[in-house]
Motif scaffolding. Structure first.
Motif, PDB file in Angstrom:
ATOM      1  N   ILE A  98       0.869  -1.182   0.000  1.00 50.22           N
ATOM      2  CA  ILE A  98       0.000   0.000   0.000  1.00 50.22           C
ATOM      3  C   ILE A  98       0.898   1.222   0.000  1.00 50.22           C
ATOM      4  CG2 ILE A  98      -1.878   1.207   1.169  1.00 50.22           C
ATOM      5  CD1 ILE A  98      -2.346  -1.397   2.772  1.00 50.22           C
ATOM      6  N   SER A  99       0.618   2.157  -0.900  1.00 49.15           N
ATOM      7  CA  SER A  99       1.424   3.370  -0.981  1.00 49.15           C
ATOM      8  C   SER A  99       0.563   4.598  -0.696  1.00 49.15           C
ATOM      9  CB  SER A  99       2.052   3.506  -2.371  1.00 49.15           C
ATOM     10  OG  SER A  99       2.713   4.752  -2.504  1.00 49.15           O
ATOM     11  N   MET A 100       1.150   5.579  -0.029  1.00 51.22           N
ATOM     12  CA  MET A 100       0.465   6.851   0.172  1.00 51.22           C
ATOM     13  C   MET A 100       0.735   7.799  -0.995  1.00 51.22           C
ATOM     14  SD  MET A 100       0.903   7.528   4.255  1.00 51.22           S
ATOM     15  CE  MET A 100      -0.307   8.855   4.219  1.00 51.22           C
ATOM     16  N   GLU A 101       1.635   7.393  -1.898  1.00 49.21           N
ATOM     17  CA  GLU A 101       2.001   8.201  -3.073  1.00 49.21           C
ATOM     18  C   GLU A 101       2.377   9.631  -2.674  1.00 49.21           C
ATOM     19  OE1 GLU A 101       2.336   7.019  -6.430  1.00 49.21           O
ATOM     20  OE2 GLU A 101       2.364   5.225  -5.181  1.00 49.21           O
ATOM     21  N   LEU A 102       3.267   9.716  -1.677  1.00 48.29           N
ATOM     22  CA  LEU A 102       3.782  11.004  -1.217  1.00 48.29           C
ATOM     23  C   LEU A 102       5.307  11.021  -1.364  1.00 48.29           C
ATOM     24  CD1 LEU A 102       1.768  11.556   2.099  1.00 48.29           C
ATOM     25  CD2 LEU A 102       1.513  12.837  -0.037  1.00 48.29           C
ATOM     26  N   PRO A 103       5.824  11.090  -2.591  1.00 46.08           N
ATOM     27  CA  PRO A 103       7.275  11.072  -2.774  1.00 46.08           C
ATOM     28  C   PRO A 103       7.984  12.245  -2.104  1.00 46.08           C
ATOM     29  CG  PRO A 103       6.171  11.596  -4.838  1.00 46.08           C
ATOM     30  CD  PRO A 103       5.111  11.161  -3.883  1.00 46.08           C
ATOM     31  N   GLU A 104       7.280  13.378  -1.947  1.00 38.52           N
ATOM     32  CA  GLU A 104       7.930  14.548  -1.348  1.00 38.52           C
ATOM     33  C   GLU A 104       8.076  14.432   0.171  1.00 38.52           C
ATOM     34  OE1 GLU A 104       3.846  16.460  -2.254  1.00 38.52           O
ATOM     35  OE2 GLU A 104       4.672  14.449  -2.474  1.00 38.52           O
ATOM     36  N   PHE A 105       7.458  13.413   0.769  1.00 37.39           N
ATOM     37  CA  PHE A 105       7.553  13.217   2.216  1.00 37.39           C
ATOM     38  C   PHE A 105       9.022  13.200   2.660  1.00 37.39           C
ATOM     39  CE2 PHE A 105       7.862  11.006   6.173  1.00 37.39           C
ATOM     40  CZ  PHE A 105       6.662  11.178   6.842  1.00 37.39           C
ATOM     41  N   PHE A 106       9.870  12.509   1.897  1.00 35.41           N
ATOM     42  CA  PHE A 106      11.268  12.347   2.279  1.00 35.41           C
ATOM     43  C   PHE A 106      11.959  13.703   2.427  1.00 35.41           C
ATOM     44  CE2 PHE A 106      15.776  11.764   0.912  1.00 35.41           C
ATOM     45  CZ  PHE A 106      16.202  11.091   2.049  1.00 35.41           C
ATOM     46  N   ARG A 107      11.869  14.524   1.406  1.00 41.23           N
ATOM     47  CA  ARG A 107      12.523  15.847   1.465  1.00 41.23           C
ATOM     48  C   ARG A 107      11.848  16.746   2.498  1.00 41.23           C
ATOM     49  NH1 ARG A 107      15.540  19.631  -2.190  1.00 41.23           N
ATOM     50  NH2 ARG A 107      15.043  21.693  -1.401  1.00 41.23           N
ATOM     51  N   ASP A 108      10.512  16.780   2.453  1.00 39.74           N
ATOM     52  CA  ASP A 108       9.782  17.702   3.334  1.00 39.74           C
ATOM     53  C   ASP A 108      10.105  17.456   4.803  1.00 39.74           C
ATOM     54  OD1 ASP A 108       8.640  18.840   1.162  1.00 39.74           O
ATOM     55  OD2 ASP A 108       6.623  18.082   1.495  1.00 39.74           O
ATOM     56  N   TYR A 109      10.098  16.183   5.214  1.00 46.15           N
ATOM     57  CA  TYR A 109      10.314  15.913   6.637  1.00 46.15           C
ATOM     58  C   TYR A 109      11.801  15.865   6.992  1.00 46.15           C
ATOM     59  CZ  TYR A 109      10.462  13.956  11.249  1.00 46.15           C
ATOM     60  OH  TYR A 109      10.732  13.794  12.582  1.00 46.15           O
ATOM     61  N   PHE A 110      12.570  15.042   6.288  1.00 48.34           N
ATOM     62  CA  PHE A 110      13.946  14.791   6.712  1.00 48.34           C
ATOM     63  C   PHE A 110      14.908  15.925   6.383  1.00 48.34           C
ATOM     64  CE2 PHE A 110      12.049  10.564   6.453  1.00 48.34           C
ATOM     65  CZ  PHE A 110      12.309  10.112   7.741  1.00 48.34           C
ATOM     66  N   LEU A 111      14.597  16.716   5.351  1.00 44.82           N
ATOM     67  CA  LEU A 111      15.465  17.858   5.024  1.00 44.82           C
ATOM     68  C   LEU A 111      14.896  19.163   5.561  1.00 44.82           C
ATOM     69  CD1 LEU A 111      17.978  18.980   3.531  1.00 44.82           C
ATOM     70  CD2 LEU A 111      16.510  19.283   1.519  1.00 44.82           C
ATOM     71  N   GLU A 112      13.618  19.419   5.276  1.00 46.83           N
ATOM     72  CA  GLU A 112      13.022  20.713   5.636  1.00 46.83           C
ATOM     73  C   GLU A 112      12.454  20.744   7.052  1.00 46.83           C
ATOM     74  OE1 GLU A 112      13.500  22.999   3.595  1.00 46.83           O
ATOM     75  OE2 GLU A 112      13.725  22.111   1.617  1.00 46.83           O
ATOM     76  N   GLY A 113      12.276  19.561   7.677  1.00 48.88           N
ATOM     77  CA  GLY A 113      11.679  19.529   9.012  1.00 48.88           C
ATOM     78  C   GLY A 113      10.208  19.887   9.004  1.00 48.88           C
ATOM     79  N   ASP A 114       9.533  19.655   7.874  1.00 46.85           N
ATOM     80  CA  ASP A 114       8.111  19.976   7.700  1.00 46.85           C
ATOM     81  C   ASP A 114       7.267  18.799   8.181  1.00 46.85           C
ATOM     82  OD1 ASP A 114       5.555  20.571   6.795  1.00 46.85           O
ATOM     83  OD2 ASP A 114       6.251  21.466   4.924  1.00 46.85           O
ATOM     84  N   HIS A 115       6.386  19.055   9.145  1.00 43.82           N
ATOM     85  CA  HIS A 115       5.600  17.980   9.766  1.00 43.82           C
ATOM     86  C   HIS A 115       4.216  17.776   9.142  1.00 43.82           C
ATOM     87  CE1 HIS A 115       7.981  18.336  13.844  1.00 43.82           C
ATOM     88  NE2 HIS A 115       8.753  18.116  12.799  1.00 43.82           N
ATOM     89  N   ARG A 116       3.923  18.447   8.046  1.00 42.97           N
ATOM     90  CA  ARG A 116       2.532  18.442   7.557  1.00 42.97           C
ATOM     91  C   ARG A 116       2.037  17.073   7.129  1.00 42.97           C
ATOM     92  NH1 ARG A 116       2.708  20.599   1.394  1.00 42.97           N
ATOM     93  NH2 ARG A 116       4.882  20.113   0.990  1.00 42.97           N
ATOM     94  N   TRP A 117       2.942  16.151   6.738  1.00 40.80           N
ATOM     95  CA  TRP A 117       2.481  14.848   6.249  1.00 40.80           C
ATOM     96  C   TRP A 117       2.304  13.827   7.380  1.00 40.80           C
ATOM     97  CZ3 TRP A 117       0.549  15.870   1.891  1.00 40.80           C
ATOM     98  CH2 TRP A 117       1.191  16.672   0.949  1.00 40.80           C
TER      99      TRP A 117
END
Length: 579
Positions: free
Chosen positions: A115-134
């Motif tokens: 099962i995929s959430m199809e959120l490829p940007e999750f990796f950059r957003d969270y681990f690089l930018e520290g963005d918690h929105r996902w």
């Protein structure tokens, strides 16, 4: 759960219901807008939408035309515009003055166990930018799965994102009025893992068939486009890769060296079935045509495609000195001939083979060596910028910040800075600040972890890739994926006991929580079904390894990932020079 002796693995739950729920809710939302409407869809939602509700279903509910969000509608278009978008700032500039509603599309089943959430940007957003929105969609996805296939008996996890996702999921459960207690669960255990717990596995070249297809052709949303070099025609063909493909299902998890032999044997068997026609009478021929011929033709078509794919992979990999690259990777994993491997990477950069591949090898060298000595870091960085352009300077900043490409001397200073910050703000209040410092200060400790967990098998003679003995086969017998080894060890021990040193080296944030209302009965079928959740992406190599472990231990692994990833996608997420 302690692994029992080898038994047949249980059947996975029916995830088709997730598609039906998503489709029914989308239809309901479309029906709230009576009359003709044009539907504007964000580009990366096109493929998932096609898997949920195809064009004919949309037409049945008064969708007149489909556009990409950035496309201006043609004159005379419908009076009503409907936008299907993710919550992204860049998309909102195309949209104004609208009534908002939410399509609760969190989960897309790609196969019976993926099962995929199809959120490829999750990796950059969270681990690089520290963005918690996902994190909220992850928690809601877990809540949905728990309501349909739970209650889950035990939840394990490691990583800061995993812990936050788990805590938010429990908060959502406490707030909701849904009742799952007393129902027979279909999934027994959940294991959440952050991608930054194991960068090494994601950076390695994939050598199982499904991983190689992904690395070579890019599998997107469970499908792949095979071009003329595979189809032996002037047309490209879109192929759905899942367990329904009888040929693919038998080779997807195999090491590539075993695949040609299997396809060759399959071809001979198929020819033998065709040849049976010669001795048939009219009735037998009629039965053959009505019952078997269609299936044989379909199998023959798929066989031809996979043979073509193998030949194309072989040509491309031969051109790219694939065996030399694999040899260098194995040396890095084992910690031998580091100077020779560094020279190989330098040559790779100087020959301008590929900016992505050069970055990948540099990151693998850095992580396996716990950072580069400053002299090597500066030298490789200078050579890379001279070969591929100074615009990649920001890329190096990103890689250093996330902990993928670092200098050995930098860690101590940053750890001191982080400790000062932690005195000023609590972990919860720090939010993005502590996330950024965690990434900056992270040391990989790969060599020590590898030794503790025995990730590099000790071999007496050749590793038998046709009859593998452990999960290391997914990397040619050279390396057991760290992420999969952690999952194996924790499930075997029913917790983190005895793994304290490994947890310390991985920077902690581990947890293990039991649901007291769920009976812990190892004999129960659901106790042998484990949901492995990868936050930041999961590779096909990891999926193949855990499928192998499941067969060996008589259990079934189900995979939930924010997106399917590989080394190229990880590197692309870090690159700033997009041009």
């Amino acid at each position: 759960m302690a692994f029992a002796g080898r038994r047949d693995a249980p059947e996975p739950p029916d995830f088709g219901i997730l598609k039906r729920l998503a489709r029914d809710q989308l239809v309901y939302l479309l029906e709230q807008l009576p009359g003709k409407k044009d539907l504007f869809i964000e580009a990366d939602l096109m493929s998932p939408l096609d898997r949920i509700a195809n064009v004919s279903i949309l037409k049945q509910h008064d969708v007149d035309k489909l556009y990409k969000v950035e496309t201006r509608p043609a004159p005379g278009a419908s009076d009503q515009f409907c936008f299907l978008v993710r919550p992204r700032v860049r998309t909102m500039r195309f949209i104004a003055d609208v009534t908002c509603d939410e399509w609760s599309f969190y989960l897309l089943p790609l196969d019976e166990d993926i099962i995929s959430m199809e959120l490829p940007e999750f990796f950059r957003d969270y681990f690089l930018e520290g963005d918690h929105r996902w994190i909220n969609p992850v928690a809601r996805a877990l809540q949905l799965l728990n309501s349909l296939y739970g209650p889950f008996g035990k939840t394990y996890g490691i990583g800061r994102c995993a812990k936050m996702s788990y805590e938010l999921w429990r908060d959502l459960e406490d707030e909701s009025e849904s009742e799952v207690q007393g129902r027979k669960p279909e999934i027994g255990h959940v294991f959440l893992m952050d991608r930054d717990m194991d960068y090494v596995t994601a950076l390695c070249s994939q050598v199982v068939y499904e991983g190689l297809v992904d690395d070579t052709f890019r599998i997107k949303c469970g499908s792949v486009d095979f071009g003329p070099d595979v189809t032996s025609s002037d047309k490209s063909i879109k192929v759905l890769l899942n367990s329904q493909d009888k040929v693919f299902s038998e080779i997807r998890n195999e090491h590539f060296s075993s695949v040609f032999g299997f396809l060759s044997q399959k071809s001979r068997n198929l020819q033998a079935q065709y040849d049976r026609r010669r001795g048939m009478d009219i009735k037998q021929m009629k039965d053959f045509v009505s019952q078997e011929l269609k299936g044989l033709k379909q199998e023959h078509r798929l066989l031809s495609l996979h043979i073509g794919a193998c030949e194309s992979i072989m040509k491309k990999k031969t051109k790219q000195d694939f065996q030399e690259t694999i040899k260098a990777e194995h040396s890095l994993l084992e910690g031998f001939d580091i100077r020779e491997s560094t020279s190989f990477i330098e040559e790779h950069i100087d020959r301008q083979v590929s900016p992505i591949e050069s970055l990948r090898l540099m990151c693998l060298l850095s992580i396996t060596e716990n950072g580069l000595v400053p002299k090597d870091y500066r030298s490789l960085k200078t050579q890379y910028l001279q070969s591929y352009g100074p615009e990649h300077l920001l890329t190096f900043h990103n890689l250093k910040r996330i902990g993928l490409l670092t200098e050995q001397s930098a860690g101590d200073t940053l750890t001191a800075v982080e400790s000062k910050v932690s005195k000023l703000v609590t972990d919860r209040a720090a939010g993005k600040i502590t996330d950024a410092f965690n990434s900056l200060a992270r040391k990989s400790n790969f060599r020590a972890i590898s030794k503790k967990l025995g990730l590099i098998p000790r071999l007496d003679g050749e590793y038998d890739l046709k009859m593998p003995r452990d999960m290391a086969y997914v990397f040619g017998g050279a390396y057991v994926p760290l992420s999969c080894k952690i999952i194996e060890q924790v499930l075997e021990r029913r917790g983190w006991q005895g793994l304290e040193e490994v947890v310390r080296l991985l920077n902690g944030n581990e947890f293990c929580v039991s649901d007291s209302a769920v009976e812990d009965n190892p004999a129960c079928e659901s106790q042998r079904v484990i949901l492995a959740v990868f936050l930041g992406g999961c590779t096909f190599s990891e999926i193949a390894a855990l499928r192998f472990l499941g067969k060996e231990r008589g259990c079934k692994f189900i995979f939930l990932t924010t997106a399917i990833t590989n080394s190229a996608r990880m590197m692309e997420a870090m690159i700033e020079a997009k041009g």
